[in-house]
Design a protein around this motif. Sequence first.
Motif, PDB file in Angstrom:
ATOM      1  N   MET A   1       0.840  -1.178   0.000  1.00 46.60           N
ATOM      2  CA  MET A   1       0.000   0.000   0.000  1.00 46.60           C
ATOM      3  C   MET A   1       0.884   1.239   0.000  1.00 46.60           C
ATOM      4  O   MET A   1       1.865   1.301   0.733  1.00 46.60           O
ATOM      5  CB  MET A   1      -0.892  -0.039   1.248  1.00 46.60           C
ATOM      6  CG  MET A   1      -1.723   1.214   1.444  1.00 46.60           C
ATOM      7  SD  MET A   1      -2.798   1.120   2.894  1.00 46.60           S
ATOM      8  CE  MET A   1      -4.236   0.460   2.115  1.00 46.60           C
ATOM      9  N   PRO A   3       2.246   5.036   0.812  1.00 48.29           N
ATOM     10  CA  PRO A   3       2.124   5.880   2.004  1.00 48.29           C
ATOM     11  C   PRO A   3       0.870   6.748   1.893  1.00 48.29           C
ATOM     12  O   PRO A   3       0.523   7.227   0.823  1.00 48.29           O
ATOM     13  CB  PRO A   3       3.384   6.741   1.968  1.00 48.29           C
ATOM     14  CG  PRO A   3       4.356   5.953   1.161  1.00 48.29           C
ATOM     15  CD  PRO A   3       3.523   5.223   0.139  1.00 48.29           C
ATOM     16  N   THR A  75       0.896   6.355   7.316  1.00 45.48           N
ATOM     17  CA  THR A  75       1.187   4.935   7.401  1.00 45.48           C
ATOM     18  C   THR A  75       2.091   4.577   6.229  1.00 45.48           C
ATOM     19  O   THR A  75       1.809   4.963   5.089  1.00 45.48           O
ATOM     20  CB  THR A  75      -0.108   4.091   7.354  1.00 45.48           C
ATOM     21  OG1 THR A  75      -0.866   4.368   8.528  1.00 45.48           O
ATOM     22  CG2 THR A  75       0.198   2.600   7.307  1.00 45.48           C
ATOM     23  N   VAL A  76       3.172   3.881   6.521  1.00 43.45           N
ATOM     24  CA  VAL A  76       4.144   3.468   5.500  1.00 43.45           C
ATOM     25  C   VAL A  76       4.436   1.979   5.670  1.00 43.45           C
ATOM     26  O   VAL A  76       4.169   1.403   6.726  1.00 43.45           O
ATOM     27  CB  VAL A  76       5.453   4.283   5.597  1.00 43.45           C
ATOM     28  CG1 VAL A  76       5.190   5.772   5.334  1.00 43.45           C
ATOM     29  CG2 VAL A  76       6.126   4.115   6.952  1.00 43.45           C
ATOM     30  N   ASP A  77       4.991   1.379   4.635  1.00 42.74           N
ATOM     31  CA  ASP A  77       5.348  -0.041   4.705  1.00 42.74           C
ATOM     32  C   ASP A  77       6.628  -0.280   5.492  1.00 42.74           C
ATOM     33  O   ASP A  77       6.821  -1.349   6.063  1.00 42.74           O
ATOM     34  CB  ASP A  77       5.519  -0.625   3.299  1.00 42.74           C
ATOM     35  CG  ASP A  77       4.194  -0.776   2.568  1.00 42.74           C
ATOM     36  OD1 ASP A  77       3.151  -0.940   3.239  1.00 42.74           O
ATOM     37  OD2 ASP A  77       4.198  -0.720   1.322  1.00 42.74           O
ATOM     38  N   ASP A  78       7.535   0.717   5.502  1.00 42.50           N
ATOM     39  CA  ASP A  78       8.851   0.523   6.105  1.00 42.50           C
ATOM     40  C   ASP A  78       9.322   1.833   6.725  1.00 42.50           C
ATOM     41  O   ASP A  78       9.761   2.745   6.008  1.00 42.50           O
ATOM     42  CB  ASP A  78       9.834   0.042   5.028  1.00 42.50           C
ATOM     43  CG  ASP A  78      11.206  -0.304   5.555  1.00 42.50           C
ATOM     44  OD1 ASP A  78      11.595   0.177   6.639  1.00 42.50           O
ATOM     45  OD2 ASP A  78      11.903  -1.070   4.866  1.00 42.50           O
ATOM     46  N   THR A  82      11.696   4.931   5.107  1.00 40.18           N
ATOM     47  CA  THR A  82      11.130   6.276   5.022  1.00 40.18           C
ATOM     48  C   THR A  82      12.027   7.274   5.741  1.00 40.18           C
ATOM     49  O   THR A  82      12.281   8.370   5.228  1.00 40.18           O
ATOM     50  CB  THR A  82       9.699   6.301   5.603  1.00 40.18           C
ATOM     51  OG1 THR A  82       8.895   5.355   4.886  1.00 40.18           O
ATOM     52  CG2 THR A  82       9.089   7.684   5.496  1.00 40.18           C
ATOM     53  N   GLN A 122       3.674   1.995  11.134  1.00 46.80           N
ATOM     54  CA  GLN A 122       3.891   0.798  10.330  1.00 46.80           C
ATOM     55  C   GLN A 122       3.119  -0.326  10.997  1.00 46.80           C
ATOM     56  O   GLN A 122       3.313  -0.606  12.181  1.00 46.80           O
ATOM     57  CB  GLN A 122       5.387   0.455  10.260  1.00 46.80           C
ATOM     58  CG  GLN A 122       5.710  -0.774   9.459  1.00 46.80           C
ATOM     59  CD  GLN A 122       7.208  -1.050   9.464  1.00 46.80           C
ATOM     60  OE1 GLN A 122       8.024  -0.143   9.441  1.00 46.80           O
ATOM     61  NE2 GLN A 122       7.550  -2.326   9.501  1.00 46.80           N
ATOM     62  N   LYS A 123       2.224  -0.941  10.239  1.00 57.04           N
ATOM     63  CA  LYS A 123       1.415  -2.041  10.784  1.00 57.04           C
ATOM     64  C   LYS A 123       2.239  -3.320  10.818  1.00 57.04           C
ATOM     65  O   LYS A 123       3.177  -3.461  10.043  1.00 57.04           O
ATOM     66  CB  LYS A 123       0.148  -2.224   9.944  1.00 57.04           C
ATOM     67  CG  LYS A 123      -0.726  -0.984   9.977  1.00 57.04           C
ATOM     68  CD  LYS A 123      -2.007  -1.163   9.208  1.00 57.04           C
ATOM     69  CE  LYS A 123      -2.728   0.139   9.065  1.00 57.04           C
ATOM     70  NZ  LYS A 123      -3.659   0.462  10.070  1.00 57.04           N
TER      71      LYS A 123
END
Length: 124
Positions: A1, A3, A75-78, A82, A122-123
């Motif tokens: 997904m 950011p 929200t970011v993946d990493d 980032t 980050q989830k």
Amino acid sequence: MPPHISLVDFTVTDPETAKTFYTGVFDLTLKMEMPDYPLFSSVGGPDVGLIKDGADAGGPADGINTIGSPTTIFTVDDIEATLTKVHSLGGKTVVPKTEIAPEIGHYAYFTDPDGNYIGLTQKP
């Protein structure tokens, strides 16, 4: 997904009073509630958090959430990747990647070149 803005935190003096206010004005739905931090879902937009003024005192985010200055959170993946980009473009890490809870994920804060605070999540 990609950011995206996932959350806007408002610092408030009394979360219960603020919860009544924002629920009444915008008909927000309570998503989750931690001590001194109700979190609402906002249809079509980012979630809205109401953090008690001083709730971060002594913690890693002490001084970031202040009344009159909402904090935008992406929200970011990493988070680490980032923050690497943030540094390369003149920003600074204020709070490194920190676990919220295993089932919730991690957060971090940085400042942009002008000193604005921005949060990252980050989830798991």
